[in-house]
Design a protein around this motif. Structure first.
Motif, PDB file in Angstrom:
ATOM      1  N   LEU A 271       0.828  -1.206   0.000  1.00 28.12           N
ATOM      2  CA  LEU A 271       0.000   0.000   0.000  1.00 28.12           C
ATOM      3  C   LEU A 271       0.865   1.260   0.000  1.00 28.12           C
ATOM      4  O   LEU A 271       0.560   2.243  -0.689  1.00 28.12           O
ATOM      5  N   ASP A 272       1.973   1.243   0.754  1.00 27.79           N
ATOM      6  CA  ASP A 272       2.874   2.397   0.788  1.00 27.79           C
ATOM      7  C   ASP A 272       3.597   2.603  -0.535  1.00 27.79           C
ATOM      8  O   ASP A 272       3.967   3.728  -0.884  1.00 27.79           O
ATOM      9  N   THR A 273       3.818   1.508  -1.273  1.00 25.43           N
ATOM     10  CA  THR A 273       4.590   1.590  -2.520  1.00 25.43           C
ATOM     11  C   THR A 273       3.794   2.253  -3.641  1.00 25.43           C
ATOM     12  O   THR A 273       4.368   2.843  -4.563  1.00 25.43           O
ATOM     13  N   LEU A 274       2.473   2.172  -3.573  1.00 21.00           N
ATOM     14  CA  LEU A 274       1.641   2.790  -4.609  1.00 21.00           C
ATOM     15  C   LEU A 274       1.756   4.313  -4.575  1.00 21.00           C
ATOM     16  O   LEU A 274       2.027   4.920  -3.535  1.00 21.00           O
ATOM     17  N   LYS A 275       1.497   4.930  -5.710  1.00 20.30           N
ATOM     18  CA  LYS A 275       1.495   6.383  -5.802  1.00 20.30           C
ATOM     19  C   LYS A 275       0.401   6.981  -4.909  1.00 20.30           C
ATOM     20  O   LYS A 275      -0.579   6.295  -4.593  1.00 20.30           O
ATOM     21  N   PRO A 276       0.545   8.241  -4.512  1.00 18.46           N
ATOM     22  CA  PRO A 276      -0.474   8.865  -3.656  1.00 18.46           C
ATOM     23  C   PRO A 276      -1.877   8.811  -4.248  1.00 18.46           C
ATOM     24  O   PRO A 276      -2.864   8.726  -3.511  1.00 18.46           O
ATOM     25  N   GLU A 277      -1.970   8.831  -5.584  1.00 20.17           N
ATOM     26  CA  GLU A 277      -3.289   8.769  -6.225  1.00 20.17           C
ATOM     27  C   GLU A 277      -3.842   7.356  -6.307  1.00 20.17           C
ATOM     28  O   GLU A 277      -4.943   7.128  -6.830  1.00 20.17           O
ATOM     29  N   GLY A 278      -3.082   6.392  -5.807  1.00 24.68           N
ATOM     30  CA  GLY A 278      -3.567   5.017  -5.769  1.00 24.68           C
ATOM     31  C   GLY A 278      -3.033   4.163  -6.901  1.00 24.68           C
ATOM     32  O   GLY A 278      -2.091   4.536  -7.604  1.00 24.68           O
ATOM     33  N   GLY A 279      -3.650   2.999  -7.071  1.00 29.56           N
ATOM     34  CA  GLY A 279      -3.207   2.059  -8.098  1.00 29.56           C
ATOM     35  C   GLY A 279      -3.848   0.706  -7.876  1.00 29.56           C
ATOM     36  O   GLY A 279      -4.929   0.613  -7.296  1.00 29.56           O
ATOM     37  N   VAL A 280      -3.151  -0.351  -8.310  1.00 34.43           N
ATOM     38  CA  VAL A 280      -3.689  -1.705  -8.246  1.00 34.43           C
ATOM     39  C   VAL A 280      -2.704  -2.619  -7.539  1.00 34.43           C
ATOM     40  O   VAL A 280      -1.489  -2.550  -7.781  1.00 34.43           O
ATOM     41  N   ILE A 281      -3.239  -3.477  -6.659  1.00 31.32           N
ATOM     42  CA  ILE A 281      -2.442  -4.527  -6.023  1.00 31.32           C
ATOM     43  C   ILE A 281      -2.987  -5.876  -6.458  1.00 31.32           C
ATOM     44  O   ILE A 281      -4.195  -6.122  -6.383  1.00 31.32           O
ATOM     45  N   HIS A 282      -2.093  -6.751  -6.927  1.00 31.60           N
ATOM     46  CA  HIS A 282      -2.449  -8.147  -7.218  1.00 31.60           C
ATOM     47  C   HIS A 282      -1.987  -8.975  -6.030  1.00 31.60           C
ATOM     48  O   HIS A 282      -0.793  -9.241  -5.856  1.00 31.60           O
ATOM     49  N   TYR A 283      -2.949  -9.354  -5.211  1.00 32.84           N
ATOM     50  CA  TYR A 283      -2.695  -9.997  -3.925  1.00 32.84           C
ATOM     51  C   TYR A 283      -2.984 -11.490  -4.049  1.00 32.84           C
ATOM     52  O   TYR A 283      -3.982 -11.888  -4.646  1.00 32.84           O
ATOM     53  N   PRO A 324      -5.578 -30.443   0.409  1.00 28.76           N
ATOM     54  CA  PRO A 324      -6.946 -30.974   0.406  1.00 28.76           C
ATOM     55  C   PRO A 324      -8.001 -30.004   0.933  1.00 28.76           C
ATOM     56  O   PRO A 324      -9.138 -30.000   0.451  1.00 28.76           O
ATOM     57  N   GLY A 325      -7.629 -29.144   1.890  1.00 28.18           N
ATOM     58  CA  GLY A 325      -8.626 -28.232   2.449  1.00 28.18           C
ATOM     59  C   GLY A 325      -8.420 -26.772   2.111  1.00 28.18           C
ATOM     60  O   GLY A 325      -9.151 -25.910   2.602  1.00 28.18           O
ATOM     61  N   GLU A 326      -7.407 -26.480   1.243  1.00 30.25           N
ATOM     62  CA  GLU A 326      -7.069 -25.082   0.968  1.00 30.25           C
ATOM     63  C   GLU A 326      -6.920 -24.826  -0.529  1.00 30.25           C
ATOM     64  O   GLU A 326      -6.601 -25.736  -1.298  1.00 30.25           O
ATOM     65  N   VAL A 327      -7.125 -23.565  -0.898  1.00 29.70           N
ATOM     66  CA  VAL A 327      -6.931 -23.145  -2.289  1.00 29.70           C
ATOM     67  C   VAL A 327      -6.052 -21.894  -2.332  1.00 29.70           C
ATOM     68  O   VAL A 327      -6.019 -21.106  -1.389  1.00 29.70           O
ATOM     69  N   HIS A 328      -5.339 -21.766  -3.428  1.00 26.85           N
ATOM     70  CA  HIS A 328      -4.504 -20.593  -3.713  1.00 26.85           C
ATOM     71  C   HIS A 328      -5.397 -19.599  -4.449  1.00 26.85           C
ATOM     72  O   HIS A 328      -5.966 -19.916  -5.490  1.00 26.85           O
ATOM     73  N   VAL A 329      -5.550 -18.387  -3.894  1.00 25.75           N
ATOM     74  CA  VAL A 329      -6.471 -17.411  -4.474  1.00 25.75           C
ATOM     75  C   VAL A 329      -5.730 -16.167  -4.941  1.00 25.75           C
ATOM     76  O   VAL A 329      -4.668 -15.814  -4.409  1.00 25.75           O
ATOM     77  N   ALA A 330      -6.300 -15.514  -5.942  1.00 24.60           N
ATOM     78  CA  ALA A 330      -5.810 -14.229  -6.434  1.00 24.60           C
ATOM     79  C   ALA A 330      -6.905 -13.193  -6.227  1.00 24.60           C
ATOM     80  O   ALA A 330      -8.065 -13.444  -6.558  1.00 24.60           O
ATOM     81  N   ILE A 331      -6.545 -12.053  -5.678  1.00 24.99           N
ATOM     82  CA  ILE A 331      -7.495 -10.972  -5.451  1.00 24.99           C
ATOM     83  C   ILE A 331      -6.903  -9.689  -6.031  1.00 24.99           C
ATOM     84  O   ILE A 331      -5.799  -9.276  -5.662  1.00 24.99           O
ATOM     85  N   ASP A 332      -7.620  -9.064  -6.947  1.00 25.65           N
ATOM     86  CA  ASP A 332      -7.195  -7.790  -7.529  1.00 25.65           C
ATOM     87  C   ASP A 332      -7.841  -6.656  -6.741  1.00 25.65           C
ATOM     88  O   ASP A 332      -9.066  -6.640  -6.543  1.00 25.65           O
ATOM     89  N   VAL A 333      -7.015  -5.711  -6.293  1.00 26.17           N
ATOM     90  CA  VAL A 333      -7.472  -4.656  -5.395  1.00 26.17           C
ATOM     91  C   VAL A 333      -7.175  -3.285  -6.009  1.00 26.17           C
ATOM     92  O   VAL A 333      -6.016  -2.978  -6.313  1.00 26.17           O
ATOM     93  N   LYS A 334      -8.203  -2.478  -6.185  1.00 22.77           N
ATOM     94  CA  LYS A 334      -8.030  -1.089  -6.611  1.00 22.77           C
ATOM     95  C   LYS A 334      -7.915  -0.232  -5.361  1.00 22.77           C
ATOM     96  O   LYS A 334      -8.773  -0.283  -4.476  1.00 22.77           O
ATOM     97  N   VAL A 335      -6.843   0.541  -5.283  1.00 18.09           N
ATOM     98  CA  VAL A 335      -6.586   1.383  -4.110  1.00 18.09           C
ATOM     99  C   VAL A 335      -6.793   2.838  -4.497  1.00 18.09           C
ATOM    100  O   VAL A 335      -6.282   3.309  -5.518  1.00 18.09           O
ATOM    101  N   MET A 336      -7.554   3.540  -3.661  1.00 24.13           N
ATOM    102  CA  MET A 336      -7.842   4.954  -3.896  1.00 24.13           C
ATOM    103  C   MET A 336      -7.355   5.762  -2.704  1.00 24.13           C
ATOM    104  O   MET A 336      -7.270   5.249  -1.589  1.00 24.13           O
ATOM    105  N   PRO A 337      -7.032   7.038  -2.910  1.00 21.81           N
ATOM    106  CA  PRO A 337      -6.513   7.849  -1.804  1.00 21.81           C
ATOM    107  C   PRO A 337      -7.580   8.084  -0.739  1.00 21.81           C
ATOM    108  O   PRO A 337      -8.765   8.012  -0.998  1.00 21.81           O
TER     109      PRO A 337
END
Length: 337
Positions: A271-283, A324-337
């Protein structure tokens, strides 16, 4: 039906595309092509596809399995072995031997080596991915006794040593998916870059500046070599060290967080690495199969609130099974100021 990677082309180009895929050895012989959304989807082995002037799209799709079995599949069936899949990195095949089948592991490896012409060495997993450097131990079973190889994907070449670095061919679609979201001119931070697959795939197809970090010194050496091999030195920089200590604040339009088991610990840095105006994190995260996004999404929302930022989850998907009980997930997050 099985889910896998496919190449979607226009119906008029289908036969030409099929021939080119077959000539390249990219066409999967165990799955049946299908019609979908006004096009034809061919099952492929990986994302390293070159159809020349034929326009195509890499997709994930459900494919019908063909009834015919090759020599390797027939052998497994004869032994009653439930080996469901194996990874191929470059020309090295990596098996996960089911419990109780260890007595057959050398024979399984030899039959695989004989039936798959592109495979030159066969290893089995002998540990989980371990430690900060994300490495796994392997045991040689057949073929050439070496762990270094060159893997091709999305028009790129990645040199690596499977015993010294983390690399998963099963993330090929994820790398394609993220690359397609990138726009020319973006500044991107790849927090856990490894040998550079996300960074280099992006740089080969987009005019973007990417800085990749990794704490594994061997991975960074291969990353630097892969930058040279793929001729993207004007767009990609490899940095050895902990991204929490080295990544600058307020510079990125997009951050990639491919560290599913402990990514939560690095979200503040992202979150700190993104520009002040925000951006996208692929988590990326590992979640219970019964509720694959709940805990991860809650953590993202809580951390953003703590840091006085607004976030919106714009996409989420299950990448693959993790246990067996877990999955690997991808979440795309738009960050706004």
């Amino acid at each position: 039906m099985v889910r896998g990677m496919g190449v979607k082309v226009r119906p008029d180009d289908a036969e030409k595309a099929r021939r080119r895929l077959k000539e390249q050895g990219a066409l999967s012989s165990s799955r049946k092509a299908r019609r979908e959304g006004g096009g034809v989807v061919f099952p492929v082995k990986d994302g390293d596809i070159d159809l020349g002037p034929i326009p195509f799209e890499l997709v994930e799709a459900e494919f019908e399995e063909l009834k015919g079995k090759d020599a390797f599949e027939r052998f497994l069936e004869k032994q009653g072995c439930s080996l469901s899949s194996y990874d191929v990195i470059g020309d090295i095949a990596i098996l996960e031997i089911p419990e109780g089948m260890e007595v057959y592991e050398r024979e399984i490896a030899r039959v695989l080596l004989d039936s798959k012409r592109h495979v030159k060495a066969v290893f089995k997993k002998s540990s989980a991915v371990e430690g900060e450097e994300r490495v796994r131990r392997y045991e040689w079973l057949a073929g050439e006794d070496r762990t270094e190889t060159a893997h091709r994907e999305h028009g790129c070449i990645f040199r690596l040593d499977i015993s010294k670095v983390f690399f998963s061919p099963r993330l090929s679609f994820e790398r394609q998916r993220i690359m397609e979201q990138v726009r020319d001119g973006e500044v991107i931070v790849d927090m856990f870059a490894g040998v550079g697959p996300y960074s280099i795939v992006i740089a080969r197809h987009r005019d973007a500046k990417v800085t990749g970090y990794d704490i594994n010194e061997a991975a960074i050496r291969y990353f630097a070599e892969n930058i040279r091999i793929n001729k993207v030195g004007h767009r990609v920089t490899a940095v050895h060290g902990d991204c929490r200590e080295l990544a600058p604040e307020g510079v990125a339009d997009r951050v990639i967080m491919n560290l599913p088991k402990s990514g939560k610990e690095f979200l503040e840095t992202a979150l700190d690495t993104l520009k002040p105006e925000g951006g996208v994190i692929h988590y990326y995260g590992v979640s219970p199969r019964a509720a694959p996004y709940k805990d991860e999404a809650r953590h993202i929302q809580e951390k953003a609130k703590e840091m006085d930022k607004k976030v919106e989850i714009t996409g989420k998907r299950i990448v693959r099974s993790y246990s067996p009980g877990e999955v690997h997930v991808a979440i795309d997050v738009k960050v706004m100021p």
